[in-house]
Motif scaffolding. Structure first.
Motif, PDB file in Angstrom:
ATOM      1  N   VAL A 126      16.460  19.205   1.211  1.00 18.80           N
ATOM      2  CA  VAL A 126      16.435  17.920   1.914  1.00 18.80           C
ATOM      3  C   VAL A 126      15.561  18.086   3.157  1.00 18.80           C
ATOM      4  N   TYR A 127      14.595  17.226   3.287  1.00 18.20           N
ATOM      5  CA  TYR A 127      13.692  17.274   4.435  1.00 18.20           C
ATOM      6  C   TYR A 127      14.492  16.980   5.707  1.00 18.20           C
ATOM      7  N   PRO A 128      14.339  17.790   6.763  1.00 17.17           N
ATOM      8  CA  PRO A 128      15.177  17.620   7.961  1.00 17.17           C
ATOM      9  C   PRO A 128      15.141  16.206   8.553  1.00 17.17           C
TER      10      PRO A 128
ATOM     11  N   PHE B 255       6.587   7.122   6.648  1.00 16.94           N
ATOM     12  CA  PHE B 255       7.996   7.531   6.622  1.00 16.94           C
ATOM     13  C   PHE B 255       8.802   6.814   5.555  1.00 16.94           C
ATOM     14  N   HIS B 256       8.112   6.209   4.565  1.00 17.85           N
ATOM     15  CA  HIS B 256       8.850   5.409   3.579  1.00 17.85           C
ATOM     16  C   HIS B 256       9.687   6.262   2.638  1.00 17.85           C
ATOM     17  N   THR B 257       9.374   7.541   2.504  1.00 16.50           N
ATOM     18  CA  THR B 257      10.138   8.394   1.585  1.00 16.50           C
ATOM     19  C   THR B 257      11.256   9.134   2.306  1.00 16.50           C
ATOM     20  N   THR B 258      10.950   9.745   3.448  1.00 19.39           N
ATOM     21  CA  THR B 258      11.947  10.583   4.126  1.00 19.39           C
ATOM     22  C   THR B 258      12.796   9.816   5.133  1.00 19.39           C
ATOM     23  N   GLY B 259      12.260   8.738   5.708  1.00 19.48           N
ATOM     24  CA  GLY B 259      12.875   8.203   6.910  1.00 19.48           C
ATOM     25  C   GLY B 259      12.663   9.184   8.054  1.00 19.48           C
TER      26      GLY B 259
ATOM     27  N   LEU C 232       0.800  -1.234   0.000  1.00 20.98           N
ATOM     28  CA  LEU C 232       0.000   0.000   0.000  1.00 20.98           C
ATOM     29  C   LEU C 232       0.834   1.286   0.000  1.00 20.98           C
ATOM     30  N   HIS C 233       2.181   1.179   0.093  1.00 23.44           N
ATOM     31  CA  HIS C 233       2.984   2.363   0.433  1.00 23.44           C
ATOM     32  C   HIS C 233       2.846   3.524  -0.554  1.00 23.44           C
ATOM     33  N   ASP C 234       2.610   3.220  -1.828  1.00 23.27           N
ATOM     34  CA  ASP C 234       2.511   4.291  -2.846  1.00 23.27           C
ATOM     35  C   ASP C 234       1.077   4.517  -3.331  1.00 23.27           C
TER      36      ASP C 234
ATOM     37  N   VAL D 167       7.035  18.145  -3.506  1.00 22.10           N
ATOM     38  CA  VAL D 167       5.737  17.456  -3.614  1.00 22.10           C
ATOM     39  C   VAL D 167       5.923  15.938  -3.632  1.00 22.10           C
ATOM     40  N   LYS D 168       7.126  15.472  -3.992  1.00 24.13           N
ATOM     41  CA  LYS D 168       7.387  14.030  -4.011  1.00 24.13           C
ATOM     42  C   LYS D 168       7.283  13.394  -2.627  1.00 24.13           C
ATOM     43  N   LEU D 169       7.353  14.223  -1.585  1.00 25.01           N
ATOM     44  CA  LEU D 169       7.271  13.683  -0.225  1.00 25.01           C
ATOM     45  C   LEU D 169       5.834  13.457   0.234  1.00 25.01           C
ATOM     46  N   TRP D 170       4.892  14.126  -0.378  1.00 26.16           N
ATOM     47  CA  TRP D 170       3.542  14.208   0.186  1.00 26.16           C
ATOM     48  C   TRP D 170       2.787  12.891   0.186  1.00 26.16           C
ATOM     49  N   HIS D 171       3.067  12.024  -0.823  1.00 21.64           N
ATOM     50  CA  HIS D 171       2.263  10.799  -0.927  1.00 21.64           C
ATOM     51  C   HIS D 171       2.506   9.824   0.223  1.00 21.64           C
ATOM     52  N   ALA D 172       3.613   9.972   0.931  1.00 25.09           N
ATOM     53  CA  ALA D 172       3.915   8.999   1.996  1.00 25.09           C
ATOM     54  C   ALA D 172       3.000   9.202   3.217  1.00 25.09           C
TER      55      ALA D 172
HETATM   56  O1  DGI Z   1       7.547   6.722  -4.486  1.00 24.76           O
HETATM   57  P1  DGI Z   1       8.804   6.086  -5.000  1.00 24.76           P
HETATM   58  O2  DGI Z   1       9.242   6.665  -6.303  1.00 24.76           O
HETATM   59  O3  DGI Z   1       8.722   4.594  -5.053  1.00 24.76           O
HETATM   60  O4  DGI Z   1       9.996   6.411  -3.967  1.00 24.76           O
HETATM   61  P2  DGI Z   1      10.006   7.436  -2.729  1.00 24.76           P
HETATM   62  O5  DGI Z   1       8.691   7.506  -2.073  1.00 24.76           O
HETATM   63  O6  DGI Z   1      11.165   7.016  -1.882  1.00 24.76           O
HETATM   64  O7  DGI Z   1      10.314   8.851  -3.410  1.00 24.76           O
HETATM   65  C1  DGI Z   1      11.642   9.120  -3.683  1.00 24.76           C
HETATM   66  C2  DGI Z   1      11.763  10.496  -4.296  1.00 24.76           C
HETATM   67  O8  DGI Z   1      11.641  11.535  -3.332  1.00 24.76           O
HETATM   68  C3  DGI Z   1      13.154  10.612  -4.897  1.00 24.76           C
HETATM   69  O9  DGI Z   1      13.004  11.133  -6.219  1.00 24.76           O
HETATM   70  C4  DGI Z   1      13.844  11.601  -3.991  1.00 24.76           C
HETATM   71  C5  DGI Z   1      12.680  12.472  -3.573  1.00 24.76           C
HETATM   72  N1  DGI Z   1      12.924  13.381  -2.469  1.00 24.76           N
HETATM   73  C6  DGI Z   1      12.718  14.702  -2.570  1.00 24.76           C
HETATM   74  N2  DGI Z   1      13.050  15.316  -1.437  1.00 24.76           N
HETATM   75  C7  DGI Z   1      13.476  14.377  -0.577  1.00 24.76           C
HETATM   76  C8  DGI Z   1      13.387  13.136  -1.225  1.00 24.76           C
HETATM   77  N3  DGI Z   1      13.727  11.988  -0.609  1.00 24.76           N
HETATM   78  C9  DGI Z   1      14.165  12.088   0.690  1.00 24.76           C
HETATM   79  N4  DGI Z   1      14.523  10.955   1.329  1.00 24.76           N
HETATM   80  N5  DGI Z   1      14.281  13.265   1.360  1.00 24.76           N
HETATM   81  C10 DGI Z   1      13.950  14.446   0.772  1.00 24.76           C
HETATM   82  O10 DGI Z   1      14.048  15.507   1.388  1.00 24.76           O
END
Ligand code: DGI
Ligand code: FE
Ligand code: FE
Ligand code: FE
Length: 184
Positions: free
Chosen positions: A172-174, A109-113, A49-51, A80-85
């Protein structure tokens, strides 16, 4: 919701390529959980379900983040790539009744940790990076490390991701730095 229902849900919502990626994350996360002593069922469910909301319109993801008191509004000032998590975790809680916070946090937290990640959070974070469909320079090295140390593999993923963002002159997200500092 069981794994099969989760698979059906993403088959209906996601485009083919992202559906196949999610199957890969689910399978990889299940194996990592068995290896590292986490719950394989939770790992497979969170991986599946993560994405799930990855292709929802940005304004819809933004509304979920603003509406939910438990999601930091700080996300809105970053990619905006962070928002879906975090939005995906809220979505499955509200629409599928998933109330297991280990699963929800692994999704969120799957995108940022983040600092002090649980093993399940690390497993989803890592499985997302190394599932069999991923193909980018360095992925095989991280796959190899994942076979012997969960923390070292997550560390290397964080290091590579931060370097990648710096090279592209992106924010980079803190919490990504906090996750890195925790494991360095
Ligand atoms: O959704 P996926 O493509 O499977 O992977 P994901 O959810 O890990 O998204 C990774 C993307 O997010 C990658 O292109 C890097 C981007 N990103 C943007 N800003 C940050 C970031 N990733 C991290 N870890 N931290 C950020 O600040
Ligand atoms: Fe993602
Ligand atoms: Fe990721
Ligand atoms: Fe993903």
């Amino acid at each position: 919701m069981n794994i099969e229902e989760a698979e059906q849900a993403i088959r209906d919502i996601l485009p083919e390529k992202r559906y196949v990626h999610s199957l890969g994350v689910s399978e990889t996360a299940g194996k990592l959980a068995e290896k590292y002593g986490a719950d394989p069922y939770k790992a497979r469910l969170a991986g599946m379900l993560h994405d799930i909301v990855k292709y929802f319109p940005d304004d819809q993801l933004k509304r979920i983040i603003l509406r939910r008191a438990d999601i930091s509004n700080d996300y809105l000032a970053y990619s905006v790539k962070l928002w879906h998590a975090p939005a995906g975790a809220a979505y499955v809680q509200e629409n599928y009744g998933i109330d297991d916070h280990e699963v929800l946090n692994a999704m969120a937290f799957h995108t940022t940790g983040r600092k002090s990640m649980t093993d399940l959070e690390k497993i989803i974070f890592l499985a997302d990076y190394i599932e069999p469909g991923r193909d980018f320079p360095g992925v095989d090295e991280v796959r190899e490390v994942a076979g012997r140390s969960l923390d070292e593999a997550v560390f290397q993923e964080l290091q590579r991701t931060i370097i990648h963002l710096l090279n592209k002159r992106q924010r980079v997200y803190p919490e990504t730095f906090e996750a890195y500092n925790d494991l360095v």
